[in-house]
Write a protein that holds these residues in place. Structure first.
Motif, PDB file in Angstrom:
ATOM      1  N   ARG A 123       0.824  -1.211   0.000  1.00 42.41           N
ATOM      2  CA  ARG A 123       0.000   0.000   0.000  1.00 42.41           C
ATOM      3  C   ARG A 123       0.858   1.260   0.000  1.00 42.41           C
ATOM      4  O   ARG A 123       0.567   2.225  -0.708  1.00 42.41           O
ATOM      5  CB  ARG A 123      -0.921  -0.044   1.225  1.00 42.41           C
ATOM      6  N   VAL A 124       1.915   1.267   0.790  1.00 45.18           N
ATOM      7  CA  VAL A 124       2.775   2.445   0.857  1.00 45.18           C
ATOM      8  C   VAL A 124       3.453   2.706  -0.488  1.00 45.18           C
ATOM      9  O   VAL A 124       3.674   3.858  -0.872  1.00 45.18           O
ATOM     10  CB  VAL A 124       3.834   2.268   1.978  1.00 45.18           C
ATOM     11  N   ASP A 125       3.767   1.648  -1.233  1.00 44.84           N
ATOM     12  CA  ASP A 125       4.388   1.824  -2.547  1.00 44.84           C
ATOM     13  C   ASP A 125       3.410   2.456  -3.526  1.00 44.84           C
ATOM     14  O   ASP A 125       3.785   3.344  -4.313  1.00 44.84           O
ATOM     15  CB  ASP A 125       4.862   0.472  -3.093  1.00 44.84           C
ATOM     16  N   TYR A 126       2.180   1.994  -3.502  1.00 44.62           N
ATOM     17  CA  TYR A 126       1.165   2.531  -4.417  1.00 44.62           C
ATOM     18  C   TYR A 126       0.933   4.010  -4.140  1.00 44.62           C
ATOM     19  O   TYR A 126       0.939   4.841  -5.060  1.00 44.62           O
ATOM     20  CB  TYR A 126      -0.137   1.743  -4.257  1.00 44.62           C
ATOM     21  N   VAL A 127       0.730   4.349  -2.866  1.00 40.83           N
ATOM     22  CA  VAL A 127       0.456   5.748  -2.506  1.00 40.83           C
ATOM     23  C   VAL A 127       1.655   6.632  -2.830  1.00 40.83           C
ATOM     24  O   VAL A 127       1.508   7.724  -3.407  1.00 40.83           O
ATOM     25  CB  VAL A 127       0.080   5.849  -1.021  1.00 40.83           C
ATOM     26  N   ALA A 128       2.856   6.184  -2.482  1.00 39.06           N
ATOM     27  CA  ALA A 128       4.054   6.989  -2.738  1.00 39.06           C
ATOM     28  C   ALA A 128       4.279   7.183  -4.231  1.00 39.06           C
ATOM     29  O   ALA A 128       4.667   8.275  -4.680  1.00 39.06           O
ATOM     30  CB  ALA A 128       5.274   6.322  -2.106  1.00 39.06           C
ATOM     31  N   ALA A 129       4.033   6.132  -5.025  1.00 36.69           N
ATOM     32  CA  ALA A 129       4.236   6.235  -6.471  1.00 36.69           C
ATOM     33  C   ALA A 129       3.246   7.207  -7.098  1.00 36.69           C
ATOM     34  O   ALA A 129       3.613   8.051  -7.927  1.00 36.69           O
ATOM     35  CB  ALA A 129       4.114   4.850  -7.119  1.00 36.69           C
ATOM     36  N   LYS A 130       1.985   7.108  -6.720  1.00 41.21           N
ATOM     37  CA  LYS A 130       0.970   8.009  -7.266  1.00 41.21           C
ATOM     38  C   LYS A 130       1.193   9.449  -6.823  1.00 41.21           C
ATOM     39  O   LYS A 130       1.090  10.391  -7.627  1.00 41.21           O
ATOM     40  CB  LYS A 130      -0.430   7.533  -6.830  1.00 41.21           C
ATOM     41  N   PHE A 131       1.520   9.627  -5.558  1.00 41.55           N
ATOM     42  CA  PHE A 131       1.776  10.962  -5.015  1.00 41.55           C
ATOM     43  C   PHE A 131       2.993  11.578  -5.705  1.00 41.55           C
ATOM     44  O   PHE A 131       2.968  12.716  -6.190  1.00 41.55           O
ATOM     45  CB  PHE A 131       2.020  10.849  -3.502  1.00 41.55           C
ATOM     46  N   GLY A 132       4.078  10.804  -5.767  1.00 44.65           N
ATOM     47  CA  GLY A 132       5.298  11.314  -6.384  1.00 44.65           C
ATOM     48  C   GLY A 132       5.138  11.603  -7.863  1.00 44.65           C
ATOM     49  O   GLY A 132       5.694  12.583  -8.376  1.00 44.65           O
ATOM     50  N   ALA A 133       4.378  10.763  -8.560  1.00 43.82           N
ATOM     51  CA  ALA A 133       4.200  10.943 -10.001  1.00 43.82           C
ATOM     52  C   ALA A 133       3.418  12.220 -10.305  1.00 43.82           C
ATOM     53  O   ALA A 133       3.800  13.003 -11.179  1.00 43.82           O
ATOM     54  CB  ALA A 133       3.482   9.735 -10.590  1.00 43.82           C
ATOM     55  N   LEU A 134       2.324  12.452  -9.576  1.00 45.22           N
ATOM     56  CA  LEU A 134       1.530  13.655  -9.848  1.00 45.22           C
ATOM     57  C   LEU A 134       2.295  14.911  -9.439  1.00 45.22           C
ATOM     58  O   LEU A 134       2.249  15.928 -10.149  1.00 45.22           O
ATOM     59  CB  LEU A 134       0.197  13.586  -9.106  1.00 45.22           C
ATOM     60  N   ALA A 135       3.016  14.851  -8.316  1.00 48.17           N
ATOM     61  CA  ALA A 135       3.814  16.003  -7.900  1.00 48.17           C
ATOM     62  C   ALA A 135       4.913  16.296  -8.917  1.00 48.17           C
ATOM     63  O   ALA A 135       5.195  17.464  -9.231  1.00 48.17           O
ATOM     64  CB  ALA A 135       4.421  15.750  -6.518  1.00 48.17           C
ATOM     65  N   SER A 136       5.533  15.249  -9.468  1.00 46.45           N
ATOM     66  CA  SER A 136       6.579  15.442 -10.476  1.00 46.45           C
ATOM     67  C   SER A 136       5.998  16.018 -11.761  1.00 46.45           C
ATOM     68  O   SER A 136       6.613  16.884 -12.401  1.00 46.45           O
ATOM     69  CB  SER A 136       7.279  14.107 -10.763  1.00 46.45           C
ATOM     70  N   ALA A 137       4.826  15.530 -12.155  1.00 43.36           N
ATOM     71  CA  ALA A 137       4.178  16.057 -13.361  1.00 43.36           C
ATOM     72  C   ALA A 137       3.820  17.524 -13.188  1.00 43.36           C
ATOM     73  O   ALA A 137       4.015  18.341 -14.107  1.00 43.36           O
ATOM     74  CB  ALA A 137       2.922  15.237 -13.679  1.00 43.36           C
ATOM     75  N   LEU A 138       3.328  17.884 -12.011  1.00 46.12           N
ATOM     76  CA  LEU A 138       2.977  19.285 -11.761  1.00 46.12           C
ATOM     77  C   LEU A 138       4.225  20.154 -11.674  1.00 46.12           C
ATOM     78  O   LEU A 138       4.231  21.298 -12.129  1.00 46.12           O
ATOM     79  CB  LEU A 138       2.159  19.394 -10.471  1.00 46.12           C
ATOM     80  N   PHE A 139       5.300  19.606 -11.107  1.00 44.54           N
ATOM     81  CA  PHE A 139       6.549  20.363 -11.045  1.00 44.54           C
ATOM     82  C   PHE A 139       7.078  20.642 -12.451  1.00 44.54           C
ATOM     83  O   PHE A 139       7.571  21.742 -12.734  1.00 44.54           O
ATOM     84  CB  PHE A 139       7.585  19.596 -10.231  1.00 44.54           C
ATOM     85  N   ALA A 140       6.974  19.649 -13.330  1.00 40.71           N
ATOM     86  CA  ALA A 140       7.403  19.869 -14.714  1.00 40.71           C
ATOM     87  C   ALA A 140       6.573  20.971 -15.369  1.00 40.71           C
ATOM     88  O   ALA A 140       7.104  21.819 -16.106  1.00 40.71           O
ATOM     89  CB  ALA A 140       7.281  18.572 -15.510  1.00 40.71           C
ATOM     90  N   LEU A 141       5.272  20.982 -15.086  1.00 45.89           N
ATOM     91  CA  LEU A 141       4.381  21.992 -15.666  1.00 45.89           C
ATOM     92  C   LEU A 141       4.727  23.396 -15.173  1.00 45.89           C
ATOM     93  O   LEU A 141       4.707  24.354 -15.949  1.00 45.89           O
ATOM     94  CB  LEU A 141       2.932  21.658 -15.307  1.00 45.89           C
ATOM     95  N   THR A 142       5.047  23.519 -13.886  1.00 45.81           N
ATOM     96  CA  THR A 142       5.277  24.831 -13.299  1.00 45.81           C
ATOM     97  C   THR A 142       6.728  25.283 -13.414  1.00 45.81           C
ATOM     98  O   THR A 142       6.998  26.491 -13.377  1.00 45.81           O
ATOM     99  CB  THR A 142       4.863  24.832 -11.811  1.00 45.81           C
ATOM    100  N   ALA A 143       7.663  24.346 -13.530  1.00 50.05           N
ATOM    101  CA  ALA A 143       9.080  24.721 -13.617  1.00 50.05           C
ATOM    102  C   ALA A 143       9.498  25.055 -15.041  1.00 50.05           C
ATOM    103  O   ALA A 143      10.426  25.855 -15.237  1.00 50.05           O
ATOM    104  CB  ALA A 143       9.950  23.595 -13.065  1.00 50.05           C
TER     105      ALA A 143
END
Length: 293
Positions: A123-143
């Motif tokens: 469960r921790v892997d799923y949550v961390a992967a989804k959280f990290g992926a969306l945060a990384s995608a948003l960082f790419a959009l804003t950076a």
């Protein structure tokens, strides 16, 4: 009388004797798949349209600002690095409203979460992967727009030290924004398996709260209560980032009167942001403990 017999047929299947890549590989695969999926990569052409348009719309104003600075031979950029995400917050909200439900709602709707957890992934892997992926995608959009501003500023021969400092401050700001906004959006989207409801809910949380807080701040300022303005900023995600970068990153505030929180209040802003990020992660863990059974 015929006698029924059982037969075993060898149809050519062989046991897998290759390397067992394990939990870390599964986590990385889920992260990369979710990150690429946020921009429609690896999905249908229709899925690429909105995120790519939003990415382009985020970058075009930065290119225009650079062109204006070059044409007018300005001494500085027309817009600070730390202000760019605040000004384009509507686009950020649309991106999250589209991609947060896409990231989690389908798994919930089609009840595929137990299939993930039947593999070497927890469960921790799923949550961390989804959280990290969306945060990384948003960082790419804003950076990405900040990179355009920085490169353009250097080509325009603006002061290197000032531009590098501003660029670094802008990256820190959008990194915090990406983690905070992604956590909130994922929590909202994970509460319903219906993607349409998730889209509407994410937009409501990110935009309505900002509109309400800004209105109340303006009323407080007009009523000669400027001290309340900075504390009201604690109740909206975008004003949280605005107040934090004003306190610690040398940004100019968009609060009424142009006066953001000082260092003391800025510590409170930072603690609230950290609490929201940690709380979002905890809520997601609790949510997937239930649906993963």
């Amino acid at each position: 009388m015929s006698t029924e017999t059982s037969q075993i047929h060898n149809i050519g299947y062989r046991e897998y004797d290759g390397p067992r890549l394990g939990r870390a590989y599964a986590r990385r695969s889920l992260f990369s798949q979710s990150l690429l999926g946020a921009y429609g990569l690896g999905r249908s052409a229709k899925s690429k349209v909105l995120p790519m348009i939003l990415f382009a719309v985020m970058c075009v104003p930065a290119a225009i600002l650079v062109a204006v600075a070059v044409a007018t031979k300005a001494k500085d950029l027309p817009l600070d690095y730390t202000r760019y995400a605040i000004v384009t917050q509507a686009l950020i909200g649309l991106f999250l409203a589209a991609q947060a439900p896409q990231s989690v709602s389908r798994d919930l709707r089609f009840k595929s979460i137990p299939l993930y957890f039947s593999r070497p992934i927890e469960r921790v892997d799923y949550v961390a992967a989804k959280f990290g992926a969306l945060a990384s995608a948003l960082f790419a959009l804003t950076a990405a727009p900040l990179v355009i501003l920085y490169v353009g500023a250097l080509l325009a021969k603006l002061d290197f030290a000032d531009q590098t400092k501003g660029f670094g401050q802008g990256l820190v700001s959008v990194a915090l924004l990406s983690v905070l906004f992604s956590g909130i959006a994922l929590v909202v989207a994970a509460l319903t398996p219906r993607r349409g409801f998730g889209v509407a809910a994410v937009i409501a949380v990110l935009t309505i709260t900002y509109g309400a807080v800004s209105t109340v701040q303006a009323i407080a300022f007009e009523q000669d209560a400027p001290g309340a303005v900075k504390w009201l900023g604690l109740f909206s995600p975008i004003t949280l980032i605005d107040g934090l970068q004003t306190a610690f990153l040398g940004a100019t505030s968009s609060f009424p009167g142009g006066e953001g929180p000082g260092t003391g209040a800025g510590v409170v802003y930072l603690l609230v942001i950290l609490a929201l990020v940690a709380g979002s992660y905890a809520v997601l863990m609790r949510r997937y403990r239930k649906v993963g059974l």
